[in-house]
Design an enzyme around this catalytic site. Structure first.
Site, PDB file in Angstrom:
ATOM      1  CG  ASP A  21      30.553  -5.808  14.395  1.00  0.00           C
ATOM      2  OD1 ASP A  21      29.697  -6.606  14.389  1.00  0.00           O
ATOM      3  OD2 ASP A  21      31.343  -5.547  13.346  1.00  0.00           O
ATOM      4  NE  ARG A  22      25.699  -8.179  12.142  1.00  0.00           N
ATOM      5  CZ  ARG A  22      24.732  -8.880  11.467  1.00  0.00           C
ATOM      6  NH1 ARG A  22      23.429  -8.256  11.285  1.00  0.00           N
ATOM      7  NH2 ARG A  22      24.883 -10.113  11.519  1.00  0.00           N
ATOM      8  CB  SER A  69      31.315 -10.897  10.743  1.00  0.00           C
ATOM      9  OG  SER A  69      30.286 -10.032  11.178  1.00  0.00           O
ATOM     10  CG  HIS A  70      26.778 -12.171  10.203  1.00  0.00           C
ATOM     11  ND1 HIS A  70      27.356 -11.088   9.900  1.00  0.00           N
ATOM     12  CD2 HIS A  70      25.923 -12.276   9.088  1.00  0.00           C
ATOM     13  CE1 HIS A  70      26.961 -10.527   8.556  1.00  0.00           C
ATOM     14  NE2 HIS A  70      26.017 -11.435   8.204  1.00  0.00           N
ATOM     15  CG  ASP A  94      32.409  -9.159  14.616  1.00  0.00           C
ATOM     16  OD1 ASP A  94      31.176  -9.197  14.540  1.00  0.00           O
ATOM     17  OD2 ASP A  94      32.966  -8.496  13.787  1.00  0.00           O
ATOM     18  CE  LYS A 137      33.516  -7.329  10.705  1.00  0.00           C
ATOM     19  NZ  LYS A 137      32.553  -7.090  11.539  1.00  0.00           N
ATOM     20  NE  ARG A 190      33.288 -10.816   6.446  1.00  0.00           N
ATOM     21  CZ  ARG A 190      32.076 -10.394   7.076  1.00  0.00           C
ATOM     22  NH1 ARG A 190      30.960 -11.117   7.266  1.00  0.00           N
ATOM     23  NH2 ARG A 190      32.100  -9.053   7.438  1.00  0.00           N
ATOM     24  CG  ASP A 203      27.504  -9.623  15.141  1.00  0.00           C
ATOM     25  OD1 ASP A 203      28.060  -9.151  16.021  1.00  0.00           O
ATOM     26  OD2 ASP A 203      28.120  -9.207  13.924  1.00  0.00           O
ATOM     27  CG  HIS A 244      26.958  -2.660  11.595  1.00  0.00           C
ATOM     28  ND1 HIS A 244      28.228  -3.080  12.346  1.00  0.00           N
ATOM     29  CD2 HIS A 244      26.687  -3.823  10.775  1.00  0.00           C
ATOM     30  CE1 HIS A 244      28.631  -4.276  11.521  1.00  0.00           C
ATOM     31  NE2 HIS A 244      27.485  -4.764  10.804  1.00  0.00           N
TER      32      HIS A 244
END
Length: 466
Positions: free
Chosen positions: A245-246, A107-108, A243, A117, A19, A241, A328
């Site tokens: 996943d949180r 992501s965030h 993407d 990922k 990233r 978030d 997560h």
């Protein structure tokens, strides 16, 4: 076969993913090299097919096209599932029986970031795997071939799988905030099939994130959701978030429930049908969580912070549930064991819809220690791990009670304090928890003293975050 080599900016090869800033440290050429190298690894493991998805960031289509070009140049076939949240890419790897997966996502992080990922087979691809990928690209160590590209829409199958684990109960009124992130693609396919009333905020996928930053662990990012919950009289609110996943959540009074508080509720639910099971949480979690898991008949396990590390530990131990403060959460009791915030939201709705009390009541019945948020303060990469080791050495001399599974988590009569080095940034991370304010001040003073002996000052304005 050795061809043109490719060297990445070393700062983008992180512990859990790749990233960086698009146009600064991450370019389309990097995406192509990542695809070529990852495809090479897949082929050398006997694989042939890779699923690929990408989030709604403005740079994602270009990076996706370049990554697909790299994968096919390595002789790998690509199943392109388009714009999706990261968990839908994980699902696709299982659903289409791919040999690996790549999700292009920032992501965030802020809008100018993006990254990758990855899954190799059904496992996380992280740590040494990422460093190996960098070394192979730098040596031009690539396979060649001509893979094919197949576009596939997995939304209906994904939604059906999530809904399969929904338990009917009393109708709920729920606000959902997708934060203009990639969950906006899938939210309606799921919530429109639920009983009750559901209000979706910021549903449109927009990589500029016009409403607020998509990180549900920062309180200011939940203000819009809290306002909606209060104005509409909702039972709870759920946030995601960028993407997906949180997860973040608020109760009907608009109060935030943090990851470890939510894990208490999920643990109790899972342990009803998996009595005695091991449940894993990271070292930043409240002692309340570990105590409540034990009280519910489970075996609490404290493990290192990091979603890839926790996910791998879940698979290794066969635990049905794991999670961390950052939101997560990994269900493996009836799900796949990867972090899917939309699925976690449905599991939370199951609990509330089938309880005699509200989510706010459940929150109020939890023990209420006082604690600091996660404190993050600058410390050079070449120094941060040494500082933790120095503190650990002094604690050993003092015969202090501590765990060193990830940094040091020190237990005292007042409670506990944690010091660890971030795996992804030049910072040290600390947290303290006590039964009362006086105990918390004593813990903070002890932490400051330990840091001062290593020439590090815990600033009064150390940035707080989760």
């Amino acid at each position: 076969m050795t061809e043109t080599v490719h060297k990445f900016d070393p700062t983008i090869l992180r512990e859990y993913d790749i990233r960086g800033v698009v146009g600064g440290t991450v370019h389309a050429a990097d995406a192509r090299a990542i695809g070529r190298t990852f495809g090479t690894l897949v082929r050398r493991k006997g694989g042939k097919r890779v699923a690929l998805g990408y989030d709604g960031r403005l740079s994602s289509p270009e990076l996706a096209a370049a990554c697909i070009a790299g994968l096919t140049a390595a002789g790998v076939d690509v199943i392109d599932i388009g714009v999706v949240a990261t968990p839908m890419l994980y699902f696709a790897v299982y659903h289409v029986e791919a040999d690996g997966g790549i999700q292009i996502t920032g992501s965030h992080n802020p809008p100018d970031y993006n990254g990758f990922k990855m899954m190799m087979g059904k496992k996380s691809f992280f740590g040494a795997d990422i460093q190996q990928l960098g070394a192979m690209a730098a040596g031009g160590d690539w396979e060649s071939g001509q893979g094919r590209v197949e576009k596939k829409n997995v939304l209906d199958d994904y939604a059906a799988r999530l809904l399969r684990d929904v338990r009917p109960g009393k109708p709920l009124k729920v606000a959902w905030d997708t934060g203009n992130g990639a969950v906006g693609v899938s939210i309606r396919a799921v919530v429109d099939k639920l009983q009750g009333e559901h209000f979706v905020l910021n549903e449109k996928v927009d990589g500029t994130f016009p409403a607020h930053h998509p990180d549900p662990t920062v309180p200011k990012n939940l203000e819009q959701l809290i306002d909606a919950v209060k104005k509409r009289g909702c039972d709870l609110g759920i946030a995601f978030d960028g993407d997906g996943d949180r997860i973040g959540a608020v109760d009907g009074k608009g109060r935030i429930l943090w990851g470890d508080q939510l894990l208490v509720l999920w643990s109790r639910d899972v342990l009803k049908h998996r009595p005695g099971a091991t449940i894993i949480a990271d070292v930043k979690a409240s002692q309340v969580l570990f105590d409540e898991i034990a009280r519910a008949g489970g075996k609490p396990m404290m493990f290192k912070t990091g979603h890839s590390l926790i996910k791998s530990k879940l698979a290794e131990t066969g635990a049905p549930l794991a999670g961390e403060m950052s939101g997560h959460i990994f269900f493996a009791d009836t799900f796949y064991g990867f972090d899917d915030a939309l699925y976690c939201g449905l599991r939370l709705l199951n609990i509330v819809a089938n309880a005699d009390e509200s989510l706010a009541d459940m929150r109020d019945r939890l023990p209420q220690p006082v604690n600091t948020p996660e404190l993050r303060f600058d410390c050079a990469d070449e120094r941060k791990f040494a500082v933790v080791e120095e503190v650990k050495a002094r604690l050993q001399k003092q015969a202090a009670k501590f765990s060193d599974i990830d940094g040091v988590r020190v237990s005292t009569a007042d409670g506990w304090w944690l010091l660890r080095a971030s795996n992804t940034q030049p910072v040290l991370v600390a947290r303290c928890e006590a039964a009362d304010e006086a105990g918390l001040e004593r813990l903070k003073a002890e932490l400051k003293t330990c840091l001062a002996a290593s020439g590090v000052e815990l600033p009064d304005d150390a940035s707080a975050g989760h």
